[in-house]
Design a protein around this motif. Structure first.
Motif, PDB file in Angstrom:
ATOM      1  N   ILE A  15      -3.732   7.325  -7.117  1.00 35.87           N
ATOM      2  CA  ILE A  15      -4.199   6.281  -6.203  1.00 35.87           C
ATOM      3  C   ILE A  15      -5.250   5.429  -6.908  1.00 35.87           C
ATOM      4  O   ILE A  15      -6.304   5.923  -7.307  1.00 35.87           O
ATOM      5  CB  ILE A  15      -4.776   6.890  -4.909  1.00 35.87           C
ATOM      6  N   ASP A  16      -4.948   4.159  -7.063  1.00 33.91           N
ATOM      7  CA  ASP A  16      -5.851   3.211  -7.713  1.00 33.91           C
ATOM      8  C   ASP A  16      -6.259   2.126  -6.737  1.00 33.91           C
ATOM      9  O   ASP A  16      -5.623   1.915  -5.704  1.00 33.91           O
ATOM     10  CB  ASP A  16      -5.166   2.571  -8.923  1.00 33.91           C
ATOM     11  N   GLY A  17      -7.320   1.399  -7.118  1.00 35.27           N
ATOM     12  CA  GLY A  17      -7.740   0.270  -6.303  1.00 35.27           C
ATOM     13  C   GLY A  17      -9.168  -0.120  -6.587  1.00 35.27           C
ATOM     14  O   GLY A  17      -9.921   0.631  -7.221  1.00 35.27           O
ATOM     15  N   ALA A 148       3.608   9.927 -12.551  1.00 32.14           N
ATOM     16  CA  ALA A 148       3.148  10.503 -11.283  1.00 32.14           C
ATOM     17  C   ALA A 148       4.261  10.518 -10.244  1.00 32.14           C
ATOM     18  O   ALA A 148       5.124   9.635 -10.215  1.00 32.14           O
ATOM     19  CB  ALA A 148       1.953   9.712 -10.756  1.00 32.14           C
ATOM     20  N   THR A 149       4.236  11.524  -9.391  1.00 30.11           N
ATOM     21  CA  THR A 149       5.220  11.644  -8.318  1.00 30.11           C
ATOM     22  C   THR A 149       5.169  10.439  -7.386  1.00 30.11           C
ATOM     23  O   THR A 149       6.195   9.885  -6.979  1.00 30.11           O
ATOM     24  CB  THR A 149       4.951  12.921  -7.495  1.00 30.11           C
ATOM     25  N   VAL A 150       3.958  10.061  -7.036  1.00 29.94           N
ATOM     26  CA  VAL A 150       3.722   8.916  -6.157  1.00 29.94           C
ATOM     27  C   VAL A 150       2.571   8.106  -6.739  1.00 29.94           C
ATOM     28  O   VAL A 150       1.545   8.659  -7.128  1.00 29.94           O
ATOM     29  CB  VAL A 150       3.363   9.354  -4.720  1.00 29.94           C
ATOM     30  N   LYS A 151       2.773   6.787  -6.818  1.00 26.23           N
ATOM     31  CA  LYS A 151       1.708   5.884  -7.252  1.00 26.23           C
ATOM     32  C   LYS A 151       1.401   4.914  -6.118  1.00 26.23           C
ATOM     33  O   LYS A 151       2.314   4.304  -5.558  1.00 26.23           O
ATOM     34  CB  LYS A 151       2.121   5.087  -8.489  1.00 26.23           C
ATOM     35  N   VAL A 152       0.110   4.791  -5.814  1.00 27.75           N
ATOM     36  CA  VAL A 152      -0.324   3.898  -4.746  1.00 27.75           C
ATOM     37  C   VAL A 152      -1.436   3.003  -5.275  1.00 27.75           C
ATOM     38  O   VAL A 152      -2.326   3.472  -5.987  1.00 27.75           O
ATOM     39  CB  VAL A 152      -0.841   4.687  -3.519  1.00 27.75           C
ATOM     40  N   PHE A 153      -1.355   1.735  -4.937  1.00 31.83           N
ATOM     41  CA  PHE A 153      -2.453   0.817  -5.240  1.00 31.83           C
ATOM     42  C   PHE A 153      -3.017   0.343  -3.911  1.00 31.83           C
ATOM     43  O   PHE A 153      -2.364  -0.387  -3.177  1.00 31.83           O
ATOM     44  CB  PHE A 153      -1.980  -0.369  -6.080  1.00 31.83           C
ATOM     45  N   LEU A 154      -4.227   0.812  -3.608  1.00 30.44           N
ATOM     46  CA  LEU A 154      -4.891   0.421  -2.366  1.00 30.44           C
ATOM     47  C   LEU A 154      -5.659  -0.871  -2.588  1.00 30.44           C
ATOM     48  O   LEU A 154      -6.365  -1.021  -3.586  1.00 30.44           O
ATOM     49  CB  LEU A 154      -5.876   1.507  -1.912  1.00 30.44           C
ATOM     50  N   THR A 155      -5.554  -1.775  -1.635  1.00 30.44           N
ATOM     51  CA  THR A 155      -6.335  -3.000  -1.709  1.00 30.44           C
ATOM     52  C   THR A 155      -6.789  -3.360  -0.304  1.00 30.44           C
ATOM     53  O   THR A 155      -6.424  -2.711   0.678  1.00 30.44           O
ATOM     54  CB  THR A 155      -5.516  -4.137  -2.338  1.00 30.44           C
ATOM     55  N   ALA A 156      -7.611  -4.379  -0.220  1.00 30.21           N
ATOM     56  CA  ALA A 156      -8.086  -4.903   1.066  1.00 30.21           C
ATOM     57  C   ALA A 156      -8.677  -6.269   0.780  1.00 30.21           C
ATOM     58  O   ALA A 156      -8.994  -6.599  -0.369  1.00 30.21           O
ATOM     59  CB  ALA A 156      -9.133  -3.983   1.699  1.00 30.21           C
ATOM     60  N   SER A 157      -8.822  -7.065   1.810  1.00 28.66           N
ATOM     61  CA  SER A 157      -9.412  -8.386   1.624  1.00 28.66           C
ATOM     62  C   SER A 157     -10.856  -8.242   1.131  1.00 28.66           C
ATOM     63  O   SER A 157     -11.500  -7.204   1.345  1.00 28.66           O
ATOM     64  CB  SER A 157      -9.406  -9.157   2.946  1.00 28.66           C
ATOM     65  N   ASP A 206       5.369   0.276 -10.784  1.00 34.31           N
ATOM     66  CA  ASP A 206       6.111   1.058  -9.800  1.00 34.31           C
ATOM     67  C   ASP A 206       5.230   1.644  -8.708  1.00 34.31           C
ATOM     68  O   ASP A 206       5.640   2.565  -7.991  1.00 34.31           O
ATOM     69  CB  ASP A 206       6.893   2.174 -10.498  1.00 34.31           C
ATOM     70  N   ALA A 207       4.018   1.115  -8.548  1.00 31.86           N
ATOM     71  CA  ALA A 207       3.120   1.595  -7.503  1.00 31.86           C
ATOM     72  C   ALA A 207       3.415   0.905  -6.177  1.00 31.86           C
ATOM     73  O   ALA A 207       3.833  -0.255  -6.142  1.00 31.86           O
ATOM     74  CB  ALA A 207       1.668   1.343  -7.897  1.00 31.86           C
ATOM     75  N   VAL A 208       3.198   1.625  -5.096  1.00 34.17           N
ATOM     76  CA  VAL A 208       3.347   1.064  -3.752  1.00 34.17           C
ATOM     77  C   VAL A 208       2.030   0.412  -3.359  1.00 34.17           C
ATOM     78  O   VAL A 208       0.984   1.048  -3.381  1.00 34.17           O
ATOM     79  CB  VAL A 208       3.712   2.164  -2.738  1.00 34.17           C
ATOM     80  N   LEU A 209       2.075  -0.860  -3.014  1.00 34.82           N
ATOM     81  CA  LEU A 209       0.875  -1.585  -2.602  1.00 34.82           C
ATOM     82  C   LEU A 209       0.606  -1.316  -1.126  1.00 34.82           C
ATOM     83  O   LEU A 209       1.477  -1.509  -0.281  1.00 34.82           O
ATOM     84  CB  LEU A 209       1.059  -3.086  -2.830  1.00 34.82           C
ATOM     85  N   VAL A 210      -0.613  -0.857  -0.827  1.00 29.62           N
ATOM     86  CA  VAL A 210      -1.019  -0.607   0.557  1.00 29.62           C
ATOM     87  C   VAL A 210      -2.280  -1.413   0.838  1.00 29.62           C
ATOM     88  O   VAL A 210      -3.337  -1.146   0.261  1.00 29.62           O
ATOM     89  CB  VAL A 210      -1.285   0.895   0.819  1.00 29.62           C
ATOM     90  N   ASP A 211      -2.164  -2.415   1.688  1.00 32.36           N
ATOM     91  CA  ASP A 211      -3.308  -3.237   2.078  1.00 32.36           C
ATOM     92  C   ASP A 211      -3.965  -2.586   3.290  1.00 32.36           C
ATOM     93  O   ASP A 211      -3.360  -2.485   4.355  1.00 32.36           O
ATOM     94  CB  ASP A 211      -2.841  -4.654   2.415  1.00 32.36           C
ATOM     95  N   THR A 212      -5.201  -2.151   3.118  1.00 36.36           N
ATOM     96  CA  THR A 212      -5.888  -1.403   4.165  1.00 36.36           C
ATOM     97  C   THR A 212      -6.750  -2.272   5.066  1.00 36.36           C
ATOM     98  O   THR A 212      -7.447  -1.757   5.941  1.00 36.36           O
ATOM     99  CB  THR A 212      -6.775  -0.306   3.540  1.00 36.36           C
ATOM    100  N   SER A 213      -6.706  -3.593   4.873  1.00 38.93           N
ATOM    101  CA  SER A 213      -7.608  -4.499   5.600  1.00 38.93           C
ATOM    102  C   SER A 213      -7.577  -4.279   7.111  1.00 38.93           C
ATOM    103  O   SER A 213      -8.627  -4.245   7.761  1.00 38.93           O
ATOM    104  CB  SER A 213      -7.251  -5.960   5.299  1.00 38.93           C
ATOM    105  N   ASP A 214      -6.367  -4.138   7.656  1.00 39.81           N
ATOM    106  CA  ASP A 214      -6.219  -4.044   9.112  1.00 39.81           C
ATOM    107  C   ASP A 214      -5.703  -2.679   9.564  1.00 39.81           C
ATOM    108  O   ASP A 214      -5.190  -2.537  10.678  1.00 39.81           O
ATOM    109  CB  ASP A 214      -5.272  -5.145   9.605  1.00 39.81           C
ATOM    110  N   LEU A 215      -5.831  -1.686   8.695  1.00 40.88           N
ATOM    111  CA  LEU A 215      -5.363  -0.341   9.029  1.00 40.88           C
ATOM    112  C   LEU A 215      -6.541   0.597   9.267  1.00 40.88           C
ATOM    113  O   LEU A 215      -7.597   0.460   8.650  1.00 40.88           O
ATOM    114  CB  LEU A 215      -4.498   0.224   7.897  1.00 40.88           C
ATOM    115  N   THR A 216      -6.340   1.556  10.168  1.00 40.86           N
ATOM    116  CA  THR A 216      -7.352   2.590  10.343  1.00 40.86           C
ATOM    117  C   THR A 216      -7.219   3.609   9.218  1.00 40.86           C
ATOM    118  O   THR A 216      -6.191   3.651   8.516  1.00 40.86           O
ATOM    119  CB  THR A 216      -7.183   3.318  11.688  1.00 40.86           C
TER     120      THR A 216
END
Length: 236
Positions: A15-17, A148-157, A206-216
């Motif tokens: 998990i990066d970001g 990695a099994t799962v790659k995630v890139f966390l971002t937010a505004s 190959d990372a999944v982008l997850v924008d956390t701006s409007d997520l709990t």
């Protein structure tokens, strides 16, 4: 590899970001939910920086940092319920979060010899993690764990990240002037880490982008846990 085989293999969740995206809180929570180890790689770079400052190494001299970086013994405890970080046997979990370390860590982290040494330690933590590990940082998916099994890139505004960071600092009792200064420094550090030559902060292809701006927080944790379940066959 079928689901059964993946279920038996050690899982690596990278998990990066940038700062304020929520990656530390999310990574630790995901690890706890899935029964995996947890690795805060940023703490390792902070620990190295703390040692440099404590031992009066000029952190703005890359050659001096490169020569000294093999000296400290840095150990990361990977229990998600209570991760630890020690340098030469001393608990430094508090000191490494201070403003002096925060303002200098990018300079130390940019030195290739530092990154080489800590990447070796990070991969070592994954090798002994048993069921698997959730590793968070800035180059986990792009450099440290390319398979990695799962790659995630966390971002937010920028607004969301700034508000979260300010809330964290207020909770620690810091005054507004200090909060403003630290927020500016975090923005500078993100820019420096994104533009450095060695292992920059970047989203792996190959990372999944997850924008956390409007997520709990729970929604982000659920999203990543579901990804792991789908790709590794873990029960979540």
């Amino acid at each position: 590899m079928d689901t059964a085989d993946r279920a038996d293999a050690p899982v690596v969740v990278a998990i990066d970001g940038p700062s304020g995206s929520g990656k530390s809180t999310v990574s630790r929570a995901v690890a706890a939910r899935l029964g995996l180890s947890f690795l805060d790689t940023g703490a390792m770079y902070r620990a190295m920086t703390w040692w440099m400052l404590t031992n009066e190494v000029d952190v703005n001299d890359p050659d001096a940092v490169a020569i000294a970086c093999s000296k400290p013994v840095i150990v990361s405890g990977t229990d998600a319920a209570g991760p630890t970080i020690t340098v030469d046997g001393q608990d430094v979990s508090g000191p490494i979060r201070g403003q002096e370390v925060t303002s200098q860590v990018s300079a130390v982290a940019a030195v290739p010899q530092v990154r080489a040494r800590l990447v070796e330690l990070q991969r070592g933590c994954a090798r002994v993690a048993g069921r698997g590990i959730v590793a968070e940082g800035r180059d986990m998916g792009s450099v440290v764990f390319p398979d990695a099994t799962v790659k995630v890139f966390l971002t937010a505004s920028e607004t969301a990240r700034a508000e979260r960071r300010a809330a964290e600092l207020r909770a620690k009792g810091l005054d507004e002037a200090t909060i403003t200064a630290m927020a500016a420094d975090l923005a500078r550090r993100d820019a420096a880490d994104s533009s450095r030559e060695t292992a920059p902060l970047t989203q792996a292809a190959d990372a999944v982008l997850v924008d956390t701006s409007d997520l709990t927080l729970d929604q982000v944790i659920d999203t990543i846990a579901t990804l792991v379940e789908q790709r590794a066959g873990l029960a979540v």
